[in-house]
Design a protein around this motif. Structure first.
Motif, PDB file in Angstrom:
ATOM      1  N   TYR A  24       0.826  -1.210   0.000  1.00  0.00           N
ATOM      2  CA  TYR A  24       0.000   0.000   0.000  1.00  0.00           C
ATOM      3  C   TYR A  24       0.864   1.265   0.000  1.00  0.00           C
ATOM      4  O   TYR A  24       0.647   2.176  -0.811  1.00  0.00           O
ATOM      5  CB  TYR A  24      -0.929   0.002   1.213  1.00  0.00           C
ATOM      6  CG  TYR A  24      -1.763   1.258   1.318  1.00  0.00           C
ATOM      7  CD1 TYR A  24      -2.750   1.537   0.373  1.00  0.00           C
ATOM      8  CD2 TYR A  24      -1.559   2.172   2.343  1.00  0.00           C
ATOM      9  CE1 TYR A  24      -3.507   2.698   0.452  1.00  0.00           C
ATOM     10  CE2 TYR A  24      -2.308   3.329   2.433  1.00  0.00           C
ATOM     11  CZ  TYR A  24      -3.282   3.584   1.486  1.00  0.00           C
ATOM     12  OH  TYR A  24      -4.029   4.742   1.557  1.00  0.00           O
ATOM     13  N   CYS A  78       1.215   3.630  13.980  1.00  0.00           N
ATOM     14  CA  CYS A  78       1.316   2.195  14.311  1.00  0.00           C
ATOM     15  C   CYS A  78       2.643   1.614  13.825  1.00  0.00           C
ATOM     16  O   CYS A  78       3.297   0.838  14.533  1.00  0.00           O
ATOM     17  CB  CYS A  78       0.148   1.430  13.695  1.00  0.00           C
ATOM     18  SG  CYS A  78      -1.448   1.779  14.453  1.00  0.00           S
ATOM     19  N   ALA A 108     -11.432  11.623   7.103  1.00  0.00           N
ATOM     20  CA  ALA A 108     -11.301  10.202   7.427  1.00  0.00           C
ATOM     21  C   ALA A 108     -10.040   9.623   6.787  1.00  0.00           C
ATOM     22  O   ALA A 108      -9.332   8.817   7.410  1.00  0.00           O
ATOM     23  CB  ALA A 108     -12.542   9.446   6.949  1.00  0.00           C
ATOM     24  N   ARG A 109      -9.749  10.025   5.545  1.00  0.00           N
ATOM     25  CA  ARG A 109      -8.555   9.510   4.856  1.00  0.00           C
ATOM     26  C   ARG A 109      -7.289  10.002   5.549  1.00  0.00           C
ATOM     27  O   ARG A 109      -6.336   9.240   5.736  1.00  0.00           O
ATOM     28  CB  ARG A 109      -8.566   9.929   3.391  1.00  0.00           C
ATOM     29  CG  ARG A 109      -7.447   9.298   2.569  1.00  0.00           C
ATOM     30  CD  ARG A 109      -7.701   9.441   1.077  1.00  0.00           C
ATOM     31  NE  ARG A 109      -6.698   8.767   0.296  1.00  0.00           N
ATOM     32  CZ  ARG A 109      -6.643   7.452   0.091  1.00  0.00           C
ATOM     33  NH1 ARG A 109      -7.544   6.669   0.641  1.00  0.00           N
ATOM     34  NH2 ARG A 109      -5.695   6.919  -0.657  1.00  0.00           N
ATOM     35  N   TRP A 110      -7.271  11.271   5.930  1.00  0.00           N
ATOM     36  CA  TRP A 110      -6.115  11.841   6.625  1.00  0.00           C
ATOM     37  C   TRP A 110      -5.886  11.105   7.934  1.00  0.00           C
ATOM     38  O   TRP A 110      -4.753  10.745   8.267  1.00  0.00           O
ATOM     39  CB  TRP A 110      -6.365  13.330   6.871  1.00  0.00           C
ATOM     40  CG  TRP A 110      -5.246  14.052   7.567  1.00  0.00           C
ATOM     41  CD1 TRP A 110      -4.196  14.681   6.974  1.00  0.00           C
ATOM     42  CD2 TRP A 110      -5.080  14.223   8.984  1.00  0.00           C
ATOM     43  NE1 TRP A 110      -3.366  15.235   7.932  1.00  0.00           N
ATOM     44  CE2 TRP A 110      -3.890  14.957   9.177  1.00  0.00           C
ATOM     45  CE3 TRP A 110      -5.812  13.821  10.095  1.00  0.00           C
ATOM     46  CZ2 TRP A 110      -3.432  15.298  10.441  1.00  0.00           C
ATOM     47  CZ3 TRP A 110      -5.348  14.161  11.359  1.00  0.00           C
ATOM     48  CH2 TRP A 110      -4.165  14.896  11.526  1.00  0.00           C
ATOM     49  N   PHE A 111      -6.968  10.884   8.681  1.00  0.00           N
ATOM     50  CA  PHE A 111      -6.859  10.210   9.980  1.00  0.00           C
ATOM     51  C   PHE A 111      -6.359   8.776   9.801  1.00  0.00           C
ATOM     52  O   PHE A 111      -5.511   8.297  10.565  1.00  0.00           O
ATOM     53  CB  PHE A 111      -8.218  10.213  10.675  1.00  0.00           C
ATOM     54  CG  PHE A 111      -8.196   9.581  12.035  1.00  0.00           C
ATOM     55  CD1 PHE A 111      -7.683  10.263  13.133  1.00  0.00           C
ATOM     56  CD2 PHE A 111      -8.684   8.291  12.224  1.00  0.00           C
ATOM     57  CE1 PHE A 111      -7.644   9.669  14.388  1.00  0.00           C
ATOM     58  CE2 PHE A 111      -8.645   7.688  13.476  1.00  0.00           C
ATOM     59  CZ  PHE A 111      -8.130   8.375  14.570  1.00  0.00           C
ATOM     60  N   SER A 112      -6.847   8.074   8.781  1.00  0.00           N
ATOM     61  CA  SER A 112      -6.430   6.693   8.537  1.00  0.00           C
ATOM     62  C   SER A 112      -4.947   6.612   8.195  1.00  0.00           C
ATOM     63  O   SER A 112      -4.221   5.732   8.698  1.00  0.00           O
ATOM     64  CB  SER A 112      -7.254   6.089   7.396  1.00  0.00           C
ATOM     65  OG  SER A 112      -8.622   6.063   7.719  1.00  0.00           O
ATOM     66  N   LEU A 113      -4.478   7.515   7.332  1.00  0.00           N
ATOM     67  CA  LEU A 113      -3.065   7.526   6.937  1.00  0.00           C
ATOM     68  C   LEU A 113      -2.162   7.836   8.133  1.00  0.00           C
ATOM     69  O   LEU A 113      -1.105   7.214   8.317  1.00  0.00           O
ATOM     70  CB  LEU A 113      -2.839   8.547   5.819  1.00  0.00           C
ATOM     71  CG  LEU A 113      -3.431   8.184   4.451  1.00  0.00           C
ATOM     72  CD1 LEU A 113      -3.380   9.384   3.510  1.00  0.00           C
ATOM     73  CD2 LEU A 113      -2.683   7.002   3.835  1.00  0.00           C
ATOM     74  N   LYS A 114      -2.582   8.788   8.959  1.00  0.00           N
ATOM     75  CA  LYS A 114      -1.787   9.144  10.133  1.00  0.00           C
ATOM     76  C   LYS A 114      -1.750   7.998  11.145  1.00  0.00           C
ATOM     77  O   LYS A 114      -0.722   7.740  11.775  1.00  0.00           O
ATOM     78  CB  LYS A 114      -2.369  10.402  10.792  1.00  0.00           C
ATOM     79  CG  LYS A 114      -2.171  11.675   9.993  1.00  0.00           C
ATOM     80  CD  LYS A 114      -0.712  12.109   9.991  1.00  0.00           C
ATOM     81  CE  LYS A 114      -0.529  13.470   9.356  1.00  0.00           C
ATOM     82  NZ  LYS A 114       0.872  13.947   9.395  1.00  0.00           N
ATOM     83  N   THR A 115      -2.866   7.300  11.296  1.00  0.00           N
ATOM     84  CA  THR A 115      -2.913   6.160  12.218  1.00  0.00           C
ATOM     85  C   THR A 115      -1.970   5.055  11.755  1.00  0.00           C
ATOM     86  O   THR A 115      -1.248   4.450  12.563  1.00  0.00           O
ATOM     87  CB  THR A 115      -4.349   5.613  12.320  1.00  0.00           C
ATOM     88  OG1 THR A 115      -5.223   6.646  12.795  1.00  0.00           O
ATOM     89  CG2 THR A 115      -4.410   4.424  13.268  1.00  0.00           C
ATOM     90  N   LEU A 116      -1.969   4.784  10.440  1.00  0.00           N
ATOM     91  CA  LEU A 116      -1.047   3.792   9.874  1.00  0.00           C
ATOM     92  C   LEU A 116       0.393   4.171  10.186  1.00  0.00           C
ATOM     93  O   LEU A 116       1.205   3.325  10.590  1.00  0.00           O
ATOM     94  CB  LEU A 116      -1.255   3.698   8.363  1.00  0.00           C
ATOM     95  CG  LEU A 116      -0.254   2.836   7.588  1.00  0.00           C
ATOM     96  CD1 LEU A 116      -0.381   1.376   8.002  1.00  0.00           C
ATOM     97  CD2 LEU A 116      -0.474   2.987   6.087  1.00  0.00           C
TER      98      LEU A 116
END
Length: 475
Positions: free
Chosen positions: A82, A447, A436-444
């Motif tokens: 990804y 982690c 939502a996309r920004w938050f998902s990328l930052k969470t990845l």
């Protein structure tokens, strides 16, 4: 269309200039036309990714067990595929077909992020590449020495220690690399990458076959759901450190982001776009790699269980047939010859571009004599040979440097494989902050940072253990 004309104008391609035919051999940036394809890009990636580290994955799975081991491997495969697709989008700034090309990873960071992040990227990327070059020198010598030991065990039996120094083999590997390092750039080592990729399949297949044979001989599958057990010979603390190190080994085994942009810069001009070709090549390569990793790692663990050696072919989990072990180790050495070049070409290109800008009229730097795939110049011969010599001497000085390479891999995994691709993609696509996309990328990203820190801790513990018995030039 107007922007395309602006890019062509500085090349002075015209009938009056007498070089209109040359435009047929130049890309939109005035450089020689790139000839790379989906297949050559795939070969470069497979050569970079499927290193001899595939043979240590049985040990990694042994630390994690049947549940966590394969799960972690699949998770890393998904994450790296990804983030690699995000990074492939950053080869051109702006328009994906006609936008400005970024020739290197650092160029992409400079175009999309700028500032101190460019320097941070350069330090991490090139330190990692130098570490890999040293690690590959050590790994090749281990395989060459294993060929000699396999013959010795076959003749004298397994009780004979069959000891020998790896230093002569490192010197031999370095001498071969001095020759191949005279090939000028990525675009002209495609054949070496294809040979290396074939070799990686060869020794992986042999390791897999021997693992299956051993499993059948055992009459069943070895190992447990949770990996090595705390008890005799291993404390709970060692279990934790080994598990973390296994994370680092798997993460490093998949990493190739540090040279992705450089590989993408070899692909011929659109259509289709370089990003589309690179994504397809990455998909094939990561899928192929994952299949081989799962098969070799799982079958090695099935064959030996908690006693899985750290290298199925050089750790002598197998002794016979000795000639098959020899074939596998020869394949490893040939693969590492190509992989060394794949990882070192970005370093070579970086230094040579800097030297050309610093001394643009120097004949020592610019004058070349082409002989087949080689382009000989005094500067290239001098500096690349010196680089190979330095990496060889350091490998001889620190024979445990493979542990340090694992540390470099753990440290570089997050910034090069996750952080920069995510940040550049957010900047280039203007992803709204808080979406939502920004938050998902930052969470990845967060982690993966935690995983990198944990893997680095495990590798540091391994380096400390190696330092306790360290003797210079003891290989």
């Amino acid at each position: 269309m107007g922007s395309a004309q602006k890019m062509v104008a500085p090349m002075e391609v015209s009938v009056e200039a007498g070089n209109i035919d040359q435009s047929l051999w130049l890309d939109d940036d005035g450089r020689p036309r790139r000839t790379g394809t989906f297949w050559t890009a795939s070969a470069h990636i497979i050569t970079a990714v499927i290193g001899s580290g595939v043979l240590s994955l049985a040990w990694a799975i042994a630390q994690l067990g049947w549940i966590a081991g394969p799960s972690v491997m699949l998770l890393f495969a998904v994450v790296i595929y990804y983030t690699s697709t995000l990074l492939a989008e950053c080869y051109r700034t702006g328009d994906p077909v006609n936008g400005k090309r970024n020739y290197t990873y650092m160029d992409a960071v400079r175009s999309n992020l700028g500032g101190a992040k460019v320097t941070f990227c350069g330090v991490i990327q090139y330190a990692n590449l130098v570490g890999v070059a040293i690690g590959y020198t050590i790994a090749s010598s281990i395989s060459m020495r294993a060929i000699r030991r396999a013959g010795c065990f076959h003749v004298n039996g397994h009780v004979d220690p069959c000891r020998s120094s790896s230093n002569p083999y490192m010197i031999l590997f370095g001498a071969v690399q001095i020759v191949f390092s005279q090939i000028p750039d990525f675009d002209q080592i495609w054949w070496l990458s294809i040979v290396a990729a074939v070799m990686s399949f060869t020794y992986s297949g042999i390791g897999l076959s021997l693992g299956i044979a051993q499993t059948v001989s055992n009459g069943g599958i070895q190992g447990s759901l949770t990996g090595i057990s705390v008890g005799v010979g291993i404390s709970s603390t060692q279990k934790v450190w080994r598990s973390l190190q296994a994370f680092g080994d798997i993460a490093f085994a998949y990493s190739f982001s540090n040279i992705l942009i450089e590989i993408q810069d070899t692909i011929r001009a659109p259509p289709p776009s370089e990003a589309k070709v690179m994504k397809s090549a990455t998909r094939l390569s990561v899928a192929t790699t994952t299949v081989f990793y799962m098969l070799c790692g799982c079958m090695g663990y099935a064959a030996f269980g908690d006693a899985a050696p750290d290298n199925l072919l050089t750790g002598f989990g197998f002794y016979e047939p000795f000639w098959l072990l020899d074939v596998a180790n020869v394949a490893i050495v040939v693969h590492l010859v190509g992989a060394y070049q794949v990882f070192c070409q970005p370093i070579f290109a970086f230094v040579e571009r800097w030297a050309s800008r610093r001394w643009p009229h120097s004949g020592f730097i610019a004058r070349e004599l082409k002989v087949g795939p080689f382009a000989l110049s005094l500067f290239r011969l001098t500096w690349r040979s010196a680089f190979v010599c330095v990496t060889t001497v350091v490998a001889m000085l620190l024979p445990f440097f493979g542990n340090v390479v694992g540390l470099l891999g753990a440290v570089s995994f997050w910034p090069l494989t996750v952080y920069f691709p995510v940040e550049m993609y957010i900047a280039q696509r203007k992803v709204p902050r808080g979406s939502a996309r920004w938050f998902s990328l930052k969470t990845l990203s967060v982690c993966c940072l935690v995983v990198s820190i944990a893997a680095a801790a495990g590798s540091i513990a391994d380096v400390i253990d190696a330092l306790k018995v360290y003797r210079p030039f003891s290989g």
